[in-house]
Design a protein around this motif. Structure first.
Motif, PDB file in Angstrom:
ATOM      1  N   ILE A   1       0.909  -1.361  -0.223  1.00 23.85           N
ATOM      2  CA  ILE A   1       0.154  -0.061   0.236  1.00 23.85           C
ATOM      3  C   ILE A   1       1.214   1.039  -0.019  1.00 23.85           C
ATOM      4  O   ILE A   1       0.563   1.733  -0.900  1.00 23.85           O
ATOM      5  N   GLU A   2       1.935   1.332   0.982  1.00 25.68           N
ATOM      6  CA  GLU A   2       2.325   2.729   1.153  1.00 25.68           C
ATOM      7  C   GLU A   2       3.506   3.275   0.169  1.00 25.68           C
ATOM      8  O   GLU A   2       2.942   3.775  -0.687  1.00 25.68           O
ATOM      9  N   GLY A   3       3.894   1.648  -0.460  1.00 27.53           N
ATOM     10  CA  GLY A   3       4.922   1.697  -1.631  1.00 27.53           C
ATOM     11  C   GLY A   3       4.046   2.712  -3.398  1.00 27.53           C
ATOM     12  O   GLY A   3       4.439   3.293  -3.615  1.00 27.53           O
ATOM     13  N   GLN A   4       3.205   1.551  -2.993  1.00 28.72           N
ATOM     14  CA  GLN A   4       2.583   2.231  -5.064  1.00 28.72           C
ATOM     15  C   GLN A   4       2.104   3.594  -4.272  1.00 28.72           C
ATOM     16  O   GLN A   4       1.962   3.833  -5.398  1.00 28.72           O
ATOM     17  N   ALA A   5       1.448   3.379  -2.931  1.00 28.96           N
ATOM     18  CA  ALA A   5       0.445   5.140  -3.547  1.00 28.96           C
ATOM     19  C   ALA A   5       1.449   6.098  -3.425  1.00 28.96           C
ATOM     20  O   ALA A   5       1.800   7.325  -3.963  1.00 28.96           O
ATOM     21  N   ALA A   6       2.986   6.029  -2.982  1.00 27.16           N
ATOM     22  CA  ALA A   6       4.319   6.956  -2.843  1.00 27.16           C
ATOM     23  C   ALA A   6       4.624   6.995  -4.410  1.00 27.16           C
ATOM     24  O   ALA A   6       4.634   8.294  -4.665  1.00 27.16           O
ATOM     25  N   PHE A   7       4.914   5.898  -4.676  1.00 29.56           N
ATOM     26  CA  PHE A   7       4.936   5.909  -6.659  1.00 29.56           C
ATOM     27  C   PHE A   7       3.516   6.422  -7.370  1.00 29.56           C
ATOM     28  O   PHE A   7       4.387   7.678  -8.264  1.00 29.56           O
ATOM     29  N   SER A   8       2.760   6.322  -7.098  1.00 26.51           N
ATOM     30  CA  SER A   8       1.966   7.318  -7.484  1.00 26.51           C
ATOM     31  C   SER A   8       2.447   8.928  -7.717  1.00 26.51           C
ATOM     32  O   SER A   8       1.842   9.918  -7.655  1.00 26.51           O
ATOM     33  N   ALA A   9       1.895   9.462  -6.559  1.00 25.62           N
ATOM     34  CA  ALA A   9       1.927  10.522  -5.835  1.00 25.62           C
ATOM     35  C   ALA A   9       3.967  11.172  -6.685  1.00 25.62           C
ATOM     36  O   ALA A   9       3.090  12.253  -6.821  1.00 25.62           O
ATOM     37  N   VAL A  10       4.717  10.599  -6.691  1.00 32.05           N
ATOM     38  CA  VAL A  10       5.766  10.490  -6.826  1.00 32.05           C
ATOM     39  C   VAL A  10       5.898  10.904  -8.114  1.00 32.05           C
ATOM     40  O   VAL A  10       6.025  12.054  -9.121  1.00 32.05           O
TER      41      VAL A  10
ATOM     42  N   ALA B   1      -0.671   8.541 -13.686  1.00 31.40           N
ATOM     43  CA  ALA B   1      -0.224   7.305 -12.368  1.00 31.40           C
ATOM     44  C   ALA B   1      -1.174   6.725 -11.940  1.00 31.40           C
ATOM     45  O   ALA B   1      -0.635   5.272 -11.518  1.00 31.40           O
ATOM     46  N   VAL B   2      -2.663   6.472 -11.965  1.00 28.99           N
ATOM     47  CA  VAL B   2      -2.892   5.705 -11.377  1.00 28.99           C
ATOM     48  C   VAL B   2      -3.128   4.340 -12.188  1.00 28.99           C
ATOM     49  O   VAL B   2      -3.072   2.837 -12.111  1.00 28.99           O
ATOM     50  N   LEU B   3      -3.300   4.336 -13.202  1.00 29.28           N
ATOM     51  CA  LEU B   3      -2.497   3.801 -14.487  1.00 29.28           C
ATOM     52  C   LEU B   3      -2.044   2.300 -14.406  1.00 29.28           C
ATOM     53  O   LEU B   3      -1.917   1.716 -14.186  1.00 29.28           O
ATOM     54  N   ALA B   4      -0.262   3.327 -13.480  1.00 28.26           N
ATOM     55  CA  ALA B   4       0.618   2.882 -12.871  1.00 28.26           C
ATOM     56  C   ALA B   4       0.464   1.624 -12.195  1.00 28.26           C
ATOM     57  O   ALA B   4       0.479   0.232 -11.885  1.00 28.26           O
ATOM     58  N   THR B   5      -0.035   2.253 -10.500  1.00 23.04           N
ATOM     59  CA  THR B   5      -0.079   1.449 -10.216  1.00 23.04           C
ATOM     60  C   THR B   5      -1.078  -0.031  -9.567  1.00 23.04           C
ATOM     61  O   THR B   5      -1.402  -0.507  -9.962  1.00 23.04           O
ATOM     62  N   THR B   6      -2.241   0.741 -11.188  1.00 20.67           N
ATOM     63  CA  THR B   6      -2.475  -0.713 -11.357  1.00 20.67           C
ATOM     64  C   THR B   6      -2.329  -2.097 -12.093  1.00 20.67           C
ATOM     65  O   THR B   6      -2.515  -3.176 -11.739  1.00 20.67           O
ATOM     66  N   LEU B   7      -1.688  -1.374 -13.170  1.00 25.55           N
ATOM     67  CA  LEU B   7      -0.621  -2.622 -13.381  1.00 25.55           C
ATOM     68  C   LEU B   7       0.694  -3.274 -12.586  1.00 25.55           C
ATOM     69  O   LEU B   7       0.189  -4.420 -12.395  1.00 25.55           O
ATOM     70  N   ILE B   8       0.612  -2.160 -11.187  1.00 22.54           N
ATOM     71  CA  ILE B   8       1.548  -2.846  -9.903  1.00 22.54           C
ATOM     72  C   ILE B   8       1.165  -3.468  -9.661  1.00 22.54           C
ATOM     73  O   ILE B   8       1.192  -4.981  -9.168  1.00 22.54           O
ATOM     74  N   GLY B   9      -0.173  -3.746  -9.075  1.00 24.06           N
ATOM     75  CA  GLY B   9      -1.929  -4.573  -8.470  1.00 24.06           C
ATOM     76  C   GLY B   9      -1.669  -5.585  -9.258  1.00 24.06           C
ATOM     77  O   GLY B   9      -1.389  -6.827  -8.675  1.00 24.06           O
ATOM     78  N   LEU B  10      -1.988  -5.274 -10.724  1.00 22.19           N
ATOM     79  CA  LEU B  10      -1.938  -6.987 -11.596  1.00 22.19           C
ATOM     80  C   LEU B  10      -0.650  -7.827 -11.155  1.00 22.19           C
ATOM     81  O   LEU B  10      -0.630  -9.241 -11.381  1.00 22.19           O
ATOM     82  N   LEU B  11       0.300  -6.978 -11.371  1.00 18.75           N
ATOM     83  CA  LEU B  11       1.508  -7.164 -11.473  1.00 18.75           C
ATOM     84  C   LEU B  11       1.850  -8.888 -10.207  1.00 18.75           C
ATOM     85  O   LEU B  11       2.026  -9.285 -10.066  1.00 18.75           O
ATOM     86  N   ASN B  12       1.859  -7.674  -9.111  1.00 23.97           N
ATOM     87  CA  ASN B  12       1.927  -7.781  -7.376  1.00 23.97           C
ATOM     88  C   ASN B  12       0.641  -9.337  -7.579  1.00 23.97           C
ATOM     89  O   ASN B  12       1.602 -10.817  -7.265  1.00 23.97           O
TER      90      ASN B  12
ATOM     91  N   ALA C   1      -6.945  -3.443  -6.768  1.00 24.48           N
ATOM     92  CA  ALA C   1      -6.096  -2.879  -4.941  1.00 24.48           C
ATOM     93  C   ALA C   1      -4.962  -1.423  -5.387  1.00 24.48           C
ATOM     94  O   ALA C   1      -5.326  -0.473  -4.951  1.00 24.48           O
ATOM     95  N   GLY C   2      -4.546  -1.946  -6.475  1.00 26.11           N
ATOM     96  CA  GLY C   2      -3.409  -0.695  -7.083  1.00 26.11           C
ATOM     97  C   GLY C   2      -4.139   0.350  -7.436  1.00 26.11           C
ATOM     98  O   GLY C   2      -3.602   1.355  -7.263  1.00 26.11           O
ATOM     99  N   PHE C   3      -4.960  -0.015  -8.003  1.00 17.15           N
ATOM    100  CA  PHE C   3      -5.803   1.227  -8.608  1.00 17.15           C
ATOM    101  C   PHE C   3      -6.560   2.353  -7.938  1.00 17.15           C
ATOM    102  O   PHE C   3      -6.208   4.042  -8.064  1.00 17.15           O
ATOM    103  N   CYS C   4      -6.644   1.691  -6.547  1.00 17.06           N
ATOM    104  CA  CYS C   4      -7.414   2.624  -4.822  1.00 17.06           C
ATOM    105  C   CYS C   4      -5.894   3.308  -4.565  1.00 17.06           C
ATOM    106  O   CYS C   4      -5.994   4.410  -4.621  1.00 17.06           O
ATOM    107  N   TYR C   5      -5.004   2.621  -4.426  1.00 14.40           N
ATOM    108  CA  TYR C   5      -3.899   3.287  -3.484  1.00 14.40           C
ATOM    109  C   TYR C   5      -3.037   4.155  -4.362  1.00 14.40           C
ATOM    110  O   TYR C   5      -2.993   5.719  -4.141  1.00 14.40           O
TER     111      TYR C   5
END
Lengths: 327, 510
Positions: free
Chosen positions: A76-85, A108-119, A227-231
């Protein structure tokens, strides 16, 4: 004679009291706050408590689906930080001279969604427990965030972007509308689509669900993606609110989000609960923090105090008796 | 002549260490109810798993309506109208009845990604009516009684065969009555008779009277082979039971000539119980018995008679009242370490769940309870441990590449020997409770276990035995207590040359 007694008792017994405990607790907190400080009893201050809670609420929404699966997400923290930056990097700021505007948010949101899917893919295909895969990916995401700004905080100078997330309309802050949209989307997903049913089924018994011919892995991956989308959204909101993008913006979100899910009454072993419960759980945490300030409790007690509340509410309200396993 | 609806030819299935099915032939005609009986491990469940596509056979042909078929999963079989009502229920407790019935095939109720639950609930009601059930489709499944869930399981099967759109279909029942009350069984039979009008049925049960009542024909399985099939019109329970159990007592097989002579007058009583009662469910009540030194004491009884729980109680695994007299102790045993202190060891029937730590190697498994004796201030003496396990591997003839081989990779028989070795390695153990010690292991390995048991009692160790088959129990025991509904109702002496017959014992079991 009253004829309800037997049926009534039966119903009462079957009633899901885990839903009641958090609500009673939330009311108790606010009654305490109002009695100590009646000035607090106005819409604006209540709304401001909610606004503060938004990143937590949205992150907790995301992790709710994962926890209902019986899995856990520590990124959660990692993905939210990544999206913010990432969003601050792509917008007009003190370091660059380009501005992607609204596209920055989408990327940014797409990127974390992808991280989530990868997860989800790593968890299901490499077959390692989700708490390990997500822990690793979370660390990588934090690392990537630090790499983007290389220690120099990025100040967002795109005021249109910041305004969109911080302004009020119809006497209500904009981000509450955004939160409501996310909530409605996830609620319908949970209640009205097969994703919701399957997520519960997988959390209930993965092997049995597989036996019914349901592609378990696919739905797990989707849930981690959601989940990634939300973060991602939470990260964007954090960046907009502070106007800067750094990797430590999201500190504290991980434990508080999981605590919010548990406080709401979603069990860690999966198979039940949902976003309404999580909403209540997140508001409890945020109200407690407000309460600590209003009641003038030494802020050094804050963390410990939340811990005590978490344990107490779980003792009262959690469905126990089943072994808790982090899949 | 038309082909039967379903036909299996020379079905063979082998699991590591045991042949579950050996060239089994079965035919099911249209609109016929076929019964399937056999002892535990005779291969009934394996056969159903093959028919329903959960397991694939090693060899053999499978014909449906004259055409050869091959299923790799339950779903493929579903499409052809074959559905299994599971013995251990396959319903998820945390979702609603309707969601359970339609789990995996919700497409019909989808519109733009949304699920039309209202329509799904209505459809569910239709299927629930078929099984005469008035449960609300929105009820959380886990909140229902077991018998209600059984009906939902059947409704789900009806949904599956109906959705398959086949003209003919078959529903398999795997021991559906084992937990139902008489009234519910009657209801179930009405439903099966209703189903029979459109479909075929295979019905597996332990209760022979029910099989005779509901089926048109019955197949008898034994040790993975089919013995024969009989119309149920002119067969009675006793005949069926004899066919099921088959071979007469084999003295050689059970090493009866090595059986200890027990002196029941002057012999030493190593364990005695007084009014032992299980507290929670009253699985057994007021049980009094004595165990002599060097004796094998058998407990006979049907499933649910409490014989297994009694054994578990002696190892401190059940909550009991009463008295267990053993050495100088007189009170009940609360938990396993107390039992071990009194020299009692327990060998569970779920070898994989309770007997062995699968990830541990042979050495660690053998020494697990023994480590408390071979450590110095908590530090394990590894060399001694290895010596102990080498000694026991050799003495029991455990076939393992080395003592560091993971226990899970051994065959069933050798795994069981490892379980035995770990208790025999403790010198103080003088009572062994064996709960179905030969379950799931093949004939050769069984014989070795019997030999081992004879050797062990020669050393003065006593054994309490429950067993999968009466034949085994009679062959091995010195004395047999028959249990029924939690009470010891009859005791048979079973000396070398004067063994009771199975019929004698069965008549007290039911």
């Amino acid at each position: 004679m009253l004829s309800f007694d037997n049926d009534f008792l039966k119903k009462l017994k079957k009633y899901d009291y885990t839903f009641i405990v958090p609500i009673v607790f939330l009311i108790a907190i606010w009654v305490t706050i109002f009695t100590v400080n009646p000035l607090f009893l106005n819409l604006r201050s209540i709304l401001s408590v909610l606004v503060t809670a938004v990143p937590l609420i949205i992150c907790a929404f995301g992790v709710t689906h994962v926890i209902r699966l019986g899995s856990i997400d520590l990124s959660i923290e990692g993905q939210a930080a990544f999206s913010a930056v990432l969003v601050s990097f792509l917008l007009q700021n003190n370091l660059n001279n380009f501005d992607l505007g609204f596209w920055a948010v989408i990327i940014a949101v797409l990127a974390t969604t992808l991280i989530g899917l990868l997860n989800g893919v790593i968890h299901t295909q490499v077959k390692i427990p989700s708490f390990i895969s997500s822990f690793g990916l979370g660390a990588i995401a934090t690392g990537a965030a630090i790499l983007i700004y290389r220690g120099e905080p990025i100040s967002i100078t795109d005021n249109g972007f910041r305004g969109f997330f911080t302004n009020w309309n119809f006497n209500i802050p904009n981000i509450l509308f955004i939160t409501a949209v996310v909530f409605i989307f996830l609620y319908y997903l949970q209640k009205k689509t097969i994703i919701g049913t399957y997520v519960d089924a997988i959390g209930g018994d993965e092997k049995l669900t597989r036996l019914n011919g349901i592609p378990v892995d696919k739905f797990k991956i989707i849930s981690f993606g959601i989940a990634g989308f939300c973060y991602g959204i939470a990260g964007v909101i954090l960046a907009a609110r502070l106007g800067t993008g750094t990797a430590d913006l999201s500190t504290g979100l991980l434990l508080n989000s999981i605590a919010a899910v548990l406080l709401g009454g979603t069990a860690l072993q999966g198979g039940n609960g949902g976003v309404i419960r999580t909403l209540i759980g997140a508001i409890i945490i945020s109200s407690l923090k407000t309460g600590i300030i209003v009641l003038r409790i030494n802020p050094y007690f804050q963390e410990g105090f939340i811990g005590i509340v978490l344990v107490t509410v779980l003792l009262l309200g959690a469905k126990r008796g089943k072994l808790v396993i982090n899949k | 002549m038309t082909a039967p609806y379903l036909q299996l030819e020379k079905m063979t299935k082998e699991y590591p260490g045991v042949v579950a099915l050996n060239k089994v032939d079965i035919k099911v005609n249209y609109n016929e109810v076929v019964g399937l009986v056999g002892e535990n491990g005779a291969g009934k469940s394996t056969l159903l798993k093959i028919i329903s596509g959960i397991e694939s056979p090693d060899s053999g042909n499978y014909f449906l309506e004259g055409k050869e078929v091959k299923y790799n999963s339950l779903l493929e079989a579903h499409k052809d109208g074959i559905s299994l009502v599971f013995q251990e229920q396959s319903l998820l407790p945390n979702i609603s009845v309707a969601e359970n019935i339609f789990l995996g095939s919700e497409e019909k109720y989808m519109k733009f990604g949304m699920l039309n639950k209202k329509k799904m609930y209505e459809e569910t009601r239709k299927y629930l009516e078929m099984v005469d059930s008035e449960i609300d489709p929105g009820t959380l499944t886990g909140n229902l009684e077991f018998s209600d869930r059984q009906m939902i399981e059947i409704a789900k099967s009806l949904r599956i065969v109906e959705e398959s759109d086949q003209k003919n279909s078959i529903i398999l029942f795997d021991e559906p009555t084992s937990v139902l009350e008489d009234e519910e069984i009657k209801k179930l039979f009405e439903i099966i008779n209703e189903i029979k009008k459109d479909h075929s049925v295979i019905f597996v049960s332990h209760r022979l009277d029910e099989v005779i009542e509901i089926s048109d024909r019955v197949y008898i399985l034994k040790d993975g082979k089919n013995v024969e099939d009989r119309p149920t019109k002119n067969i009675n329970q006793k005949e069926l039971h004899n066919l099921m159990v088959g071979r007469s007592l084999q003295e050689e097989y059970y090493k009866i000539k090595d059986q200890n002579e027990i002196d029941y007058i002057n012999g030493k009583v190593v364990l005695a119980t007084n009014d032992l009662t299980e507290q929670k469910n009253k699985n057994f009540c007021d049980c009094c018995f004595e165990l002599y030194e060097g004796e094998i004491l058998g407990f006979a009884g049907v499933q649910g008679s409490g014989k297994e729980q009694l054994g578990r109680a002696l190892f401190g695994l059940e909550q009991v009242m009463g008295e267990i007299k053993c050495e100088s102790y007189k009170d009940i045993i609360d938990f396993p370490p107390e039992a071990i202190n009194r020299g009692i060891a327990y060998i569970p029937k779920e070898r994989s769940l309770e007997g062995l730590v699968f990830g541990f190697d042979v050495n660690d498994n053998i020494n697990l309870p023994n480590y408390r004796n071979i450590n110095k201030y908590g530090v394990i003496d590894k060399e001694e441990a290895k010596e102990v396990s080498r000694k026991w591997v050799k003495r029991l003839g455990i076939k393992t590449p080395s003592i560091h081989t993971p226990s899970g990779s051994l065959s069933g028989g050798n795994q069981q020997k490892v379980v035995l070795a770990k208790w025999l390695a403790i010198n103080e153990i003088n009572i062994l409770i064996l709960d179905h010690p030969t379950r799931g292991i093949d004939v050769g390995a069984k014989e070795e276990i019997y030999e081992l048991m004879r050797e062990v009692v020669k050393r003065g160790i006593s054994i309490i035995l429950t067993s999968d088959t009466l034949e085994e129990l009679i062959g091995l025991s010195n004395r047999i207590h028959v249990m029924k509904d939690g009470e010891i109702v009859k005791t048979f002496m079973a000396e070398k040359d004067n063994k009771p017959t199975q019929e004698q014992i069965v008549s007290h079991m039911v």
